[in-house]
Enzyme design. Structure first.
Site, mmCIF file in Angstrom:
data_model
loop_
_atom_site.group_PDB
_atom_site.id
_atom_site.type_symbol
_atom_site.label_atom_id
_atom_site.label_comp_id
_atom_site.label_asym_id
_atom_site.label_seq_id
_atom_site.Cartn_x
_atom_site.Cartn_y
_atom_site.Cartn_z
ATOM 1 N N LYS A 81 0.821 -1.219 0.000
ATOM 2 C CA LYS A 81 0.000 0.000 0.000
ATOM 3 C C LYS A 81 0.854 1.269 0.000
ATOM 4 O O LYS A 81 0.435 2.310 -0.506
ATOM 5 C CB LYS A 81 -0.940 0.003 1.207
ATOM 6 C CG LYS A 81 -1.908 -1.185 1.249
ATOM 7 C CD LYS A 81 -3.057 -1.061 0.286
ATOM 8 C CE LYS A 81 -4.007 -2.242 0.379
ATOM 9 N NZ LYS A 81 -5.041 -2.225 -0.656
ATOM 10 N N GLU B 196 -10.039 5.349 3.163
ATOM 11 C CA GLU B 196 -10.791 4.239 3.723
ATOM 12 C C GLU B 196 -9.778 3.159 4.045
ATOM 13 O O GLU B 196 -8.704 3.115 3.444
ATOM 14 C CB GLU B 196 -11.813 3.720 2.707
ATOM 15 C CG GLU B 196 -11.265 2.736 1.664
ATOM 16 C CD GLU B 196 -10.253 3.342 0.680
ATOM 17 O OE1 GLU B 196 -10.195 4.585 0.583
ATOM 18 O OE2 GLU B 196 -9.520 2.570 0.018
ATOM 19 N N SER C 225 1.829 -9.661 -0.650
ATOM 20 C CA SER C 225 1.506 -8.236 -0.599
ATOM 21 C C SER C 225 1.721 -7.602 0.768
ATOM 22 O O SER C 225 1.827 -6.389 0.878
ATOM 23 C CB SER C 225 0.060 -8.025 -1.051
ATOM 24 O OG SER C 225 -0.819 -8.835 -0.291
HETATM 25 C C1 LIG Z 1 -1.520 -7.012 2.653
HETATM 26 C C2 LIG Z 1 -2.678 -6.739 1.784
HETATM 27 N N1 LIG Z 1 -2.812 -7.401 0.631
HETATM 28 C C3 LIG Z 1 -3.851 -7.189 -0.189
HETATM 29 C C4 LIG Z 1 -4.845 -6.291 0.127
HETATM 30 C C5 LIG Z 1 -6.010 -6.151 -0.816
HETATM 31 O O1 LIG Z 1 -5.962 -4.990 -1.580
HETATM 32 P P1 LIG Z 1 -5.571 -5.000 -3.106
HETATM 33 O O2 LIG Z 1 -6.398 -6.037 -3.774
HETATM 34 O O3 LIG Z 1 -5.871 -3.620 -3.562
HETATM 35 O O4 LIG Z 1 -4.125 -5.320 -3.227
HETATM 36 C C6 LIG Z 1 -4.751 -5.560 1.315
HETATM 37 C C7 LIG Z 1 -5.801 -4.574 1.663
HETATM 38 O O5 LIG Z 1 -5.970 -4.113 2.711
HETATM 39 C C8 LIG Z 1 -3.636 -5.794 2.151
HETATM 40 O O6 LIG Z 1 -3.511 -5.119 3.306
#
Ligand SMILES: Cc1ncc(COP(=O)(O)O)c(C=O)c1O
Lengths: 413, 259
Positions: A103, A125, A393
């Protein structure tokens, strides 16, 4: 391009393709917002287009990604997990960024634009709290005021992140309307933006919302895919991974990853939250079970009832607990360039434990869905010896207490 | 019988009258049709019927709550339109809803259903000018007048384009924010009204946040009239019925007539 090394310079791919018309990805996207917001979105679009085409902005952004966010992040080859699954697994390590998830890539870019537009306040948000923490971090770094909307249910299950945001100087507003989760936090952030748009930028946390957000956020996240491609090639003797897998909530880590591989032969796979199972009605699988609609400023796929009322999503992970999906994913699903699968709460929990045990890496529950799906399919729909890159992620510290309670039935003190 | 919006409002304005358009959430309680009739008897010149949506981003807490309650009472777009078809109140009726419900029904079908139900106009606050074309075509075809909103942030060129494309009346958003009661009339209201009046002779109404008879009278100095929503809906949420609604709207009518 040389192989990125952590702490070294951050390379960005050239700007990717713009959507067509008014923010369209095939039939999806657009700008469906109250009139009050239209001029701000036009300004944001113009500012982003100019900035993103300017060497000066890109250099400043890349510098910040390196010196502040700790990029480039490595790609780690998972030897023990690979042995276990009979495939070759590489992980793109967004868990190692400052604040612990992808993020940060997006919020640093948006905070720079906020300054350029002369605005003094960020609103956001958040679901899991990762985007809220990242926004609060950028606000502290840039000297901006910060207000974060978070569903009351999520405030409860992500208490640690609530405290982190407050420590960083942000105000956290628990949202009790609707289902009191991410979709309602987005509604309240939009309402606040309608009231304060002259001084405030709404820092949307995923590849969703009205144009230009889906395009802009994908571009700010494309550093993930650009790095991962070069790093994978270095590990795989010049070849691309055969399969590239990422979890999808709104879809930003997946879109950022896919952007780096869209012109390769890699198969692109997004993993949605199947919650208690796709047939249970309690899930967050907007591509598998959604229908076209217009919500949160965009035309995309949403979980809806027969009248078009938006349904509540369900996922063990707050970050995937969203009944919609970014419009570019809806377009990629329609064209077939990417494929969308899903993993249940239980499969995500298995993935969470598996990665911890085999590699000493505790994933966030969101990417644990991608791990869980790969573990389930290895040797089945994923043939033996396939090379698979998974975007990790974020890290799992935020989820430790929740998972402990779920696995042991007891609350950690 | 459908009453066409713009001719009716022009005629009323021509009599020197300030226009009053109350908003009522459709399906909010079993007396909602009686509420519509009561506000017309109390001096409304048209009525906006809200078709509740799960995610109303242009609405504050009052209309959010009313929407949730109506949905919990099994109100659907179809049920509201079927019930509204029995209203024969002699003033124009409009629906106010969000684009997802329109799309979900299908543009042509939704427009046709409005026409069949005797609804003359539609207000869709998350469908700005730039995305309007597909719906506008279907609405025009069915004879449904689509009211567009202009906001304090709208540029002068857009105000002109919005006034040109709007049908029925032009809706000026009187403040920076979403619907909901306010303690005083926003400073932007006067300018908003003046900007509309300077470029159009279609009826120009101010709405969003107009909460009391005094505020309504004040706002109507700058425009042809007002829309009153949350202040009325709050009374219904607090247990008020047709007579409370009539009392309140009559008090607004009196204030408007007194100038
Ligand atoms: C670690 C992590 N991965 C994935 C996501 C999902 O978001 P996005 O699909 O935009 O990557 C989030 C959302 O809060 C997250 O904190």
């Amino acid at each position: 391009m040389s192989v990125p090394v952590r702490g070294g310079p951050v390379h960005l791919d050239p700007p990717g393709p713009e959507p067509t018309g008014l923010g369209r990805f095939a039939d999806f996207g657009g700008r469906f917002v109250p009139e009050t917001l239209v001029p701000a979105l036009e300004e944001l679009e113009a500012q982003f287009r100019t900035a993103w085409g300017s060497d000066e902005f890109r250099a400043e952004y890349a510098e910040l990604l390196g010196s502040y966010a700790g990029r480039p992040t490595p790609v780690t080859e998972c030897h023990r997990l690979s042995d276990r699954l009979g495939i070759r697994v590489l992980l793109k390590r967004e868990d190692l960024t400052h604040t612990g998830s992808h993020k940060i890539n997006n919020v640093l870019g948006q905070a720079m634009l906020t300054k350029r537009m002369g605005k003094t306040r960020l609103i956001a948000e958040t679901g899991a709290g990762q985007h809220g923490v990242a926004t609060a971090t950028a606000a502290a770094l840039f000297g901006l005021d910060c207000l974060v909307f978070m569903g009351a249910v999520d405030v409860e299950r992500q208490a640690l992140n609530v405290w982190r945001m407050q420590l960083l100087g942000a105000e956290v507003v628990p949202v009790t309307s609707g289902s009191a989760t991410l979709k309602d936090a987005i509604n309240d952030a939009m309402r606040e933006w309608v009231a304060s748009v002259n001084t405030t930028h709404y820092c949307i946390g995923s590849v969703m919302g009205p144009h230009p957000f889906p395009w802009m956020v994908r571009e700010f996240q494309s550093v993930v895919g650009a790095e991962a491609r070069e790093q994978s090639r270095a590990i795989l003797g010049g070849a691309d991974p055969q399969m590239v897998v990422a979890c999808v909530g709104g879809g930003s880590n997946a879109m950022g990853t896919f952007a780096g591989f869209i012109d390769t032969d890699a198969e692109l796979i997004g993993v949605e939250a199947a919650g208690l199972g796709l047939e249970s009605g309690k899930h967050g699988a907007a591509i598998a079970r959604g229908v076209p609609g217009v919500v949160h400023g965009m035309r995309s796929l949403f979980l809806q009832d027969e009248d078009g009322q938006v349904l509540e999503a369900h996922s063990i992970s707050a970050g995937l607990d969203y009944p919609g999906i970014g419009p570019e994913h809806a377009a990629l699903a329609a064209s077939g360039r990417a494929r969308y699968e899903s993993a249940t709460d239980d499969e995500a929990l298995s993935g969470f434990q598996l990665l911890a045990e085999t590699e000493g890496i505790v994933p966030a529950l969101e990417p644990a869905h991608a791990i869980g799906w790969v573990a389930r399919e290895a040797g089945h729909s994923i043939p033996k010896d396939t090379t698979v890159l998974i975007t990790l992620s974020g890290r799992g510290d935020k989820d430790a207490a929740q998972v402990a309670e779920r696995l042991t039935g007891e609350r950690l003190q | 019988m459908t009453v066409a919006v713009e001719p009716y409002l022009r005629a009323r304005r021509g009599e020197g009258r300030k226009l009053l358009v109350p908003y009522v959430t459709g399906g909010l309680g079993k007396h909602w049709l009686e509420v519509v009739r009561a506000v017309v008897d109390a001096g409304a010149d048209a009525v906006e019927i809200g078709i509740p949506f799960s995610d109303p981003v242009m609405d504050g807490v009052t209309i959010q709550e009313a929407s949730q309650r109506a949905i919990a009472l099994d109100a659907t777009p179809r049920s509201i339109l079927m019930e509204a078809a029995s209203l024969d109140v002699g003033v124009p009726l409009l629906v106010m809803t969000y684009y997802n419900l329109v799309l979900h029904a299908g543009l042509e079908r939704f427009a046709a259903e409005l026409a069949v139900a005797g609804i003359g106009g539609a207000i869709i606050p998350d469908l700005p000018l730039d995305e309007l074309a597909p719906w506008a075509e279907a609405a025009d075809e069915a004879g449904v007048e689509t009211v567009l909103l202009a906001a304090p942030t709208t540029t002068p060129e857009r105000v002109v384009a919005i006034c040109e494309r709007s049908r029925g009346f032009v809706y000026g958003v009187s403040l920076m924010g979403v619907t909901g009661e306010r303690t005083s009339l926003a400073a932007q209201a006067g300018e908003m009204g003046a900007r509309l009046k300077a470029v159009t002779d279609k009826p120009a109404l101010l709405g969003v946040g107009i909460s009391t008879p005094q505020q309504a009278a004040e706002a109507s100095q700058f425009a042809d009239g007002v829309v009153v929503g949350s202040a009325l809906v709050r009374r219904l949420l607090q247990g008020g019925g047709p007579s409370e609604a009539a009392d309140f709207i009559a008090s607004v009518r009196t204030a408007l007539d007194a100038g």
